[in-house]
Design a protein around this motif. Sequence first.
Motif, mmCIF file in Angstrom:
data_model
loop_
_atom_site.group_PDB
_atom_site.id
_atom_site.type_symbol
_atom_site.label_atom_id
_atom_site.label_comp_id
_atom_site.label_asym_id
_atom_site.label_seq_id
_atom_site.Cartn_x
_atom_site.Cartn_y
_atom_site.Cartn_z
ATOM 1 N N THR A 50 0.830 -1.202 0.000
ATOM 2 C CA THR A 50 0.000 0.000 0.000
ATOM 3 C C THR A 50 0.867 1.255 0.000
ATOM 4 O OG1 THR A 50 -1.710 1.220 1.190
ATOM 5 C CG2 THR A 50 -0.167 -0.026 2.537
ATOM 6 N N ARG A 101 -11.082 5.706 7.279
ATOM 7 C CA ARG A 101 -12.298 4.920 7.545
ATOM 8 C C ARG A 101 -13.027 5.425 8.783
ATOM 9 N NH1 ARG A 101 -8.964 -0.446 7.516
ATOM 10 N NH2 ARG A 101 -7.853 0.902 6.086
ATOM 11 N N ASP A 214 -14.406 11.480 -1.413
ATOM 12 C CA ASP A 214 -13.448 10.643 -0.701
ATOM 13 C C ASP A 214 -12.095 11.072 -1.269
ATOM 14 O OD1 ASP A 214 -11.641 8.746 0.053
ATOM 15 O OD2 ASP A 214 -12.897 7.023 -0.396
ATOM 16 N N SER A 254 -8.364 10.299 4.085
ATOM 17 C CA SER A 254 -7.335 9.471 4.684
ATOM 18 C C SER A 254 -6.030 10.212 4.487
ATOM 19 C CB SER A 254 -7.276 8.107 3.999
ATOM 20 O OG SER A 254 -6.103 7.450 4.420
ATOM 21 N N LYS A 257 -2.387 9.092 2.827
ATOM 22 C CA LYS A 257 -1.956 9.122 1.423
ATOM 23 C C LYS A 257 -1.462 10.533 1.105
ATOM 24 C CE LYS A 257 -4.988 5.513 1.460
ATOM 25 N NZ LYS A 257 -5.781 5.148 2.647
ATOM 26 N N ARG A 404 -2.169 -5.004 -7.352
ATOM 27 C CA ARG A 404 -1.760 -3.606 -7.223
ATOM 28 C C ARG A 404 -0.359 -3.514 -6.647
ATOM 29 N NH1 ARG A 404 -4.460 0.602 -3.031
ATOM 30 N NH2 ARG A 404 -3.155 -0.610 -1.617
HETATM 31 N N1 F0G Z 1 -10.730 5.888 0.646
HETATM 32 C C1 F0G Z 1 -9.807 5.496 -0.244
HETATM 33 C C2 F0G Z 1 -9.931 5.888 -1.674
HETATM 34 C C3 F0G Z 1 -8.743 4.680 0.183
HETATM 35 O O1 F0G Z 1 -7.847 4.279 -0.714
HETATM 36 C C4 F0G Z 1 -8.651 4.337 1.542
HETATM 37 C C5 F0G Z 1 -7.572 3.491 2.022
HETATM 38 C C6 F0G Z 1 -9.628 4.802 2.429
HETATM 39 C C7 F0G Z 1 -10.655 5.582 1.937
HETATM 40 C C8 F0G Z 1 -9.598 4.465 3.886
HETATM 41 O O2 F0G Z 1 -8.614 5.184 4.524
HETATM 42 O O3 F0G Z 1 -6.977 3.471 5.321
HETATM 43 O O4 F0G Z 1 -7.002 5.787 6.252
HETATM 44 O O5 F0G Z 1 -8.810 4.209 6.802
HETATM 45 N N2 F0G Z 1 -6.817 2.873 1.256
HETATM 46 C C9 F0G Z 1 -5.644 2.093 1.614
HETATM 47 C C10 F0G Z 1 -5.132 1.430 0.380
HETATM 48 C C11 F0G Z 1 -5.820 1.180 2.767
HETATM 49 O O6 F0G Z 1 -4.232 0.579 0.530
HETATM 50 O O7 F0G Z 1 -5.564 1.749 -0.723
HETATM 51 P P1 F0G Z 1 -7.814 4.612 5.791
#
Ligand code: F0G
Length: 458
Positions: A50, A101, A214, A254, A257, A404
């Motif tokens: 990730t 989340r 999001d 989140s 990222k 991925r």
């Molecule tokens: N929305 C998107 C588009 C995400 O990619 C993620 C998390 C979340 C919400 C949730 O956020 O992890 O901070 O609770 N994506 C990670 C991934 C886990 O590996 O793509 P989070």
Amino acid sequence: MEIPFAEAWKIKMVEPIHKSTLEQRLKWLEEANYNVFQLKSDQVYIDCLTDSGTGAMSDRQWAAIMTGDESYAGARSFFELKDTVTEITGFEYVIPTHQGRAAENVLFSHLVKAGDIVPGNSHFDTTKGHIESRKAFAVDCTVDIAKDTQLEAPFKGNVDIDKLDKVLAENADKVPFIIITITNNTAGGQPVSMQNLRDVRKVADKYNKRVIFDSARFAENAYFIKVREEGYKDKTIREICREMFSYADAMTMSAKKDGLVNMGGFIATRWEDIYEGAKNFVIPFEGYLTYGGMNGRDMAALAVGLRENTEFDMLETRIKQIEFLASLLDEYGVPYQRPVGGHAVFVDASKVLTKVPKEEFPAQTLTVELYKGAGIRGCEIGYILADRDPVTRENRFGGLDFVRLAIPRRTYTDNHMKVIAAALKNVYDRRDSITRGVEIVWEAPLMRHFTVKLKPLS
Ligand code: F0G
């Protein structure tokens, strides 16, 4: 001679990583039940599981950590974060949460109820989880071209406006809001165009609905708008962000990222009623309004991270590295979602392991083979992650079956990209000899990919 492109940073601190032998990896895989989530990170050489929370903070961010204000209420670090978010998005109300989340959990506790329908573009799995666990439905309105992995199109993350309009025309009273994921992670880190965001806003206004972004990778989305969409090449990333968010009513974030921090998130909105509603849930679930799940020092580092990552040079460095990896895969003929996205290469496993039946999970099989080959940990974004249909309990084989390879921000060098590409080439070259996949021996009822136990078939 033209001066070549190079990173917009230099390295100040390093973390040693180690290779392993094939023999060790075979043993570790067996112990992990062929699920790479169950590996220890020390068993991984290059970790592409990730890009979330795995990036490197800058010296400025570490300096901000030292100035963090840990006051329970009214912390200075909260206001640094809030002011930065307001400047980038135009949203006045900001609620910190411990990650993305958690932002979904707090906001959806206020907005989503049983029987609701939440249309969007390929809802991320936690987003979908927070909708489905409330006995509501996530309806995917992503453009169909996102499914054609070999088609080159600039904005494959877009919402299909006709599909969205149809969902609203038929169910307007059941739709609490529209959620747009920028960039569209599940479809391959594909961006959403400004025109599409504008069109979504029009549909929302027609039915008097709110739009939530999001926003996990909003800055990467802004970069793609700047370099791909007409009329934006002379605008700054900040100007593009302000326009993008002008089409939304609220956001979940989140920060792991595009916030360039290892943990954190937030909700932001322009509307007092959304803020008031979310307030009721953040206090019991996350914490008081001015920290909501984050340390003061982490909010301070996030404020700096958001500023750094809305600079063009930082984003250009990142995206060019992903493009470099993709160019090597082009050379080797390995098929992936084209054009490459912002945070990862999504290898199209169904086009690589063509002899492995879908019931034996080709992308998971490829994930295992890649780890075996060189200790590289990718992540299945395919049939295992898709879970079972909540009603029929059948596996959902309707979507794409990707591996991925997510690239953490400011963490690996281009030499690491070469290793990843070579390891993938080696599996690709012997693809026809791989005819059997894996079977599930145990799975959780929801979000099974984290803990699923598998067995290789032979
Ligand atoms: N929305 C998107 C588009 C995400 O990619 C993620 C998390 C979340 C919400 C949730 O956020 O992890 O901070 O609770 N994506 C990670 C991934 C886990 O590996 O793509 P989070």
